[in-house]
Structure formats: C-alpha cells, structure tokens
Design a protein around this motif. Structure first.
Motif, PDB file in Angstrom:
ATOM      1  N   VAL A  84      -5.457   8.865   1.557  1.00  0.00           N
ATOM      2  CA  VAL A  84      -5.035   7.820   2.498  1.00  0.00           C
ATOM      3  C   VAL A  84      -3.526   7.903   2.708  1.00  0.00           C
ATOM      4  CG1 VAL A  84      -4.987   5.331   2.904  1.00  0.00           C
ATOM      5  CG2 VAL A  84      -6.921   6.338   1.669  1.00  0.00           C
ATOM      6  N   LEU A  85      -3.116   8.102   3.940  1.00  0.00           N
ATOM      7  CA  LEU A  85      -1.685   8.142   4.266  1.00  0.00           C
ATOM      8  C   LEU A  85      -1.301   6.797   4.889  1.00  0.00           C
ATOM      9  CD1 LEU A  85       0.179  11.101   6.001  1.00  0.00           C
ATOM     10  CD2 LEU A  85       0.761   8.725   6.501  1.00  0.00           C
ATOM     11  N   ILE A  86      -0.298   6.155   4.306  1.00  0.00           N
ATOM     12  CA  ILE A  86       0.123   4.825   4.793  1.00  0.00           C
ATOM     13  C   ILE A  86       1.607   4.852   5.137  1.00  0.00           C
ATOM     14  CG2 ILE A  86       0.275   2.366   4.246  1.00  0.00           C
ATOM     15  CD1 ILE A  86      -1.903   2.681   2.236  1.00  0.00           C
ATOM     16  N   THR A  87       1.945   4.504   6.379  1.00  0.00           N
ATOM     17  CA  THR A  87       3.369   4.370   6.729  1.00  0.00           C
ATOM     18  C   THR A  87       3.791   2.907   6.540  1.00  0.00           C
ATOM     19  OG1 THR A  87       3.124   3.818   9.086  1.00  0.00           O
ATOM     20  CG2 THR A  87       3.077   6.160   8.500  1.00  0.00           C
ATOM     21  N   GLY A  88       5.068   2.732   6.231  1.00  0.00           N
ATOM     22  CA  GLY A  88       5.556   1.372   5.970  1.00  0.00           C
ATOM     23  C   GLY A  88       5.105   0.870   4.609  1.00  0.00           C
ATOM     24  N   ALA A  89       4.933   1.821   3.671  1.00  0.00           N
ATOM     25  CA  ALA A  89       4.312   1.481   2.374  1.00  0.00           C
ATOM     26  C   ALA A  89       5.293   0.908   1.366  1.00  0.00           C
ATOM     27  CB  ALA A  89       3.649   2.736   1.800  1.00  0.00           C
ATOM     28  N   ALA A  90       6.584   0.811   1.731  1.00  0.00           N
ATOM     29  CA  ALA A  90       7.582   0.403   0.742  1.00  0.00           C
ATOM     30  C   ALA A  90       7.635  -1.106   0.503  1.00  0.00           C
ATOM     31  CB  ALA A  90       8.960   0.907   1.171  1.00  0.00           C
ATOM     32  N   GLN A  91       7.039  -1.873   1.392  1.00  0.00           N
ATOM     33  CA  GLN A  91       7.078  -3.339   1.222  1.00  0.00           C
ATOM     34  C   GLN A  91       6.026  -3.987   2.118  1.00  0.00           C
ATOM     35  OE1 GLN A  91      11.194  -4.027   2.607  1.00  0.00           O
ATOM     36  NE2 GLN A  91      10.369  -4.973   4.457  1.00  0.00           N
ATOM     37  N   GLY A  92       5.912  -5.292   1.973  1.00  0.00           N
ATOM     38  CA  GLY A  92       5.093  -6.080   2.897  1.00  0.00           C
ATOM     39  C   GLY A  92       3.625  -5.666   2.933  1.00  0.00           C
ATOM     40  N   GLY A 114       2.216  -3.039   4.120  1.00  0.00           N
ATOM     41  CA  GLY A 114       1.998  -1.646   3.725  1.00  0.00           C
ATOM     42  C   GLY A 114       1.889  -1.495   2.217  1.00  0.00           C
ATOM     43  N   GLU A 115       2.785  -2.150   1.488  1.00  0.00           N
ATOM     44  CA  GLU A 115       2.747  -2.082   0.021  1.00  0.00           C
ATOM     45  C   GLU A 115       1.433  -2.678  -0.509  1.00  0.00           C
ATOM     46  OE1 GLU A 115       5.970  -4.150  -1.951  1.00  0.00           O
ATOM     47  OE2 GLU A 115       4.955  -4.040  -3.894  1.00  0.00           O
ATOM     48  N   THR A 116       1.075  -3.830  -0.009  1.00  0.00           N
ATOM     49  CA  THR A 116      -0.146  -4.496  -0.489  1.00  0.00           C
ATOM     50  C   THR A 116      -1.378  -3.653  -0.168  1.00  0.00           C
ATOM     51  OG1 THR A 116       0.904  -6.626  -0.165  1.00  0.00           O
ATOM     52  CG2 THR A 116      -1.480  -6.651  -0.303  1.00  0.00           C
TER      53      THR A 116
END
Ligand SMILES: NC(=O)c1ccc[n+]([C@@H]2O[C@H](COP(=O)([O-])OP(=O)(O)OC[C@H]3O[C@@H](n4cnc5c(N)ncnc54)[C@H](O)[C@@H]3O)[C@@H](O)[C@H]2O)c1
Length: 268
Positions: free
Chosen positions: A24-32, A34-36
């Motif tokens: 699974v590739l997730i962009t915006g994964a550093a917070q918010g 995306g992180e959850t």
C-alpha cells in the motif's frame, strides 16, 4: 474513537491479516488522515510505502508502526515533481514487486480570497492537489494492469458540497480530482478500481489549528457538527476505515464513485 452523545457503537474489529501480502502506497503519510490510514493498514498486515515531504515526521510514523509490529519504508518526496514520484514507484516495485493499493492523501489547503490569491500559490495548490495524483496514477497503473489488480483512492473534500470563502484554489483542485478519478475508472482495466474519498471536516491537528480561535473554541467545527446527521467532529479514523473498505478486494464492483465521509452534512 469519538462517539456521538447517546450512541452506543460496538467495538470495531481489526483483522491483523486482512491486508497481509498487500503493498500500500500512501501519500501525505507524515501526519493527519494519512498517518492514521497508514497505521490502520499496518495493523492489518500491509507492507507500506509512506510518502511525504516531511522527513522527520515520516521517520516518527514509521518508528511507531514498527514498534507496533507493522512494516514499511519511507520515501521523502515532493509530489509536485514528476521525477520524484516516478522514483518512488520504481523503488517500491524494486523492493516489493508490486503496488496493490494507491492512496493519495497529500494536499495543501491555504486560505486566500480570489482577488488576493497569490498566483504562484494557486499553481502550487493545483500542482500538489491534482497534478501529483496524475503523476502517481501514471506510474503505478502499468504495474496494476500487469497484475490484474489494483485499488486507487484519490481524495476530494466536502468543501465541494459546502464551499467557504477563501478556498477557490483548493475547491477547484478537489473538483479536478473527481473528474480525474471518474475518467481513470473507465480506463484502468480489469481488476482495478478507482474511487474518491470525500472527507467532511475532520479533526486533524492541522485542520483544527487552522480553524480554532485564540480562546481554544472552534465555531466552524461546532456549527458543522450541528448540521451533520452525526453530531460529532469527524475523526481521521472515520476516513481511514472508509478507505480500508474501498481498498479491500471485496469492493471490486465499486468504481468511479465518491465516498462522502462527512457525518451526513450534505446529501448527494
Ligand atoms: N482535515 C480535513 O478537515 C479535511 C477535509 C476534507 C478533505 N481533506 C483532505 O484529506 C487529506 C488529508 O488532510 P489532512 O487534514 O490530514 O492534511 P494534513 O495537512 O494534516 O496532511 C497533509 C500531508 O501532505 C503532505 N504534503 C503537503 N505537500 C506535499 C508535497 N509537495 N509533497 C509531499 N507531501 C506533501 C504534508 O507534509 C502533510 O503531511 C487532504 O487531501 C485534504 O485535502 C481533509
């Protein structure tokens, strides 16, 4: 998980092998959100490629995922640059051999009135919020087509239904994401679905701080919560659970659709 006053929601079950063998590739994964979302997939056995421009935050998220028994790698990337997106996908394919799920959550949401909107910032919003989604689709799709399987989830916003002043670039970008996803759905190919998650107002640290008053109150959240059918603030987990459904193999007959996760603030 927040619950509405008077509600009595049974415990949510997480199946630790639900996404075993899924990449699974997730962009915006550093917070918010995306992180959850990343943490939810990690808990369910997925191998993750966590993409963001914020290196330190990405490192923290991966450490927390690994400490909880999950697995993945981080890629620092300015997604508005096609070459960097292409490199991320190449690396992911070298490491894992495939990408089953692409979740595009990275975005920026500055507030400026139309007549005062800096032109370079307008272009930056479109570049990060729309163009980057195309860059990842373009590079990931051939691998999904070869595999005969894929789930692509792009992110719109409830502001398309209820726009506020100051959000022209953002709302425009999110409208573009819907068009892009519908067209993608017809071109993607067998086994591949493309859908849009449309969060309503969600209590991420960023969104909350942006809208809160110096005295700590948050009238925008309060007023919207009143208007929603579900009278509580939306949480990142609400969006993550919806994404996890769309990303699952059993959602194979749903494509080109918008999933409004906004507590029923508006109807379609
Ligand atoms: N929070 C809300 O109320 C809400 C409502 C509707 C839609 N959304 C959408 O949900 C998604 C996530 O929202 P959020 O509140 O978690 O956002 P957020 O601001 O907390 O996180 C966004 C992430 O995107 C990353 N990012 C920004 N520019 C980047 C770039 N050039 N390259 C790589 N990464 C970059 C940021 O570093 C950040 O980690 C966004 O698409 C947003 O538009 C959020």
């Amino acid at each position: 998980m927040a619950t509405e006053r008077g509600a009595n929601i049974p415990p949510i079950k997480i199946y630790s092998d639900k996404f075993e063998d899924h990449v699974v590739l997730i962009t915006g994964a550093a917070q918010g959100i995306g992180e959850t979302t990343a943490k939810l997939f990690a808990k369910q056995g997925a191998a993750l490629i966590l993409v963001d421009i914020e290196e330190d935050k990405l490192k923290r998220v991966l450490q927390e995922i690994e400490a909880a028994g999950g697995k993945g790698l981080i890629r620092v990337c300015d997604i508005s640059d096609y070459g960097q997106c292409e490199q991320v996908v190449e690396d992911a394919i070298k490491t894992y051999g495939k990408i089953d799920v692409l979740i595009q959550l990275a975005a920026i949401y500055p507030f400026h009135s139309i007549i005062e909107h800096p032109i370079d910032l307008y272009q930056k919003v479109l570049s990060i919020n729309i163009n980057a989604s195309f860059y990842f689709i373009r590079t990931v799709l051939p691998h999904m087509q070869e595999a005969g399987y894929g789930r692509i989830i792009n992110t719109a916003s409830g502001t398309l239904q209820l726009p506020s002043p100051g959000q022209n670039a953002y709302v425009t970008s999110k409208g573009g994401v819907i068009g892009m996803t519908r067209q993608l759905a017809v071109e993607a190919g067998p086994g591949i679905t493309a859908n849009v998650i449309m969060p309503g107002l969600i209590q991420t640290e960023h969104a909350w701080n942006l809208l809160s008053k110096p005295d700590g109150t948050n009238p925008v959240f309060d007023q919207l919560s009143e208007k929603q059918c579900v009278h509580r603030a939306g949480q990142p987990e609400d969006v993550a659970y919806t994404i996890a459904f769309i990303a699952s193999p059993e959602a194979s007959f749903i494509s080109g659709q918008i999933f409004d996760c906004g507590g029923g603030a508006t109807f379609h």
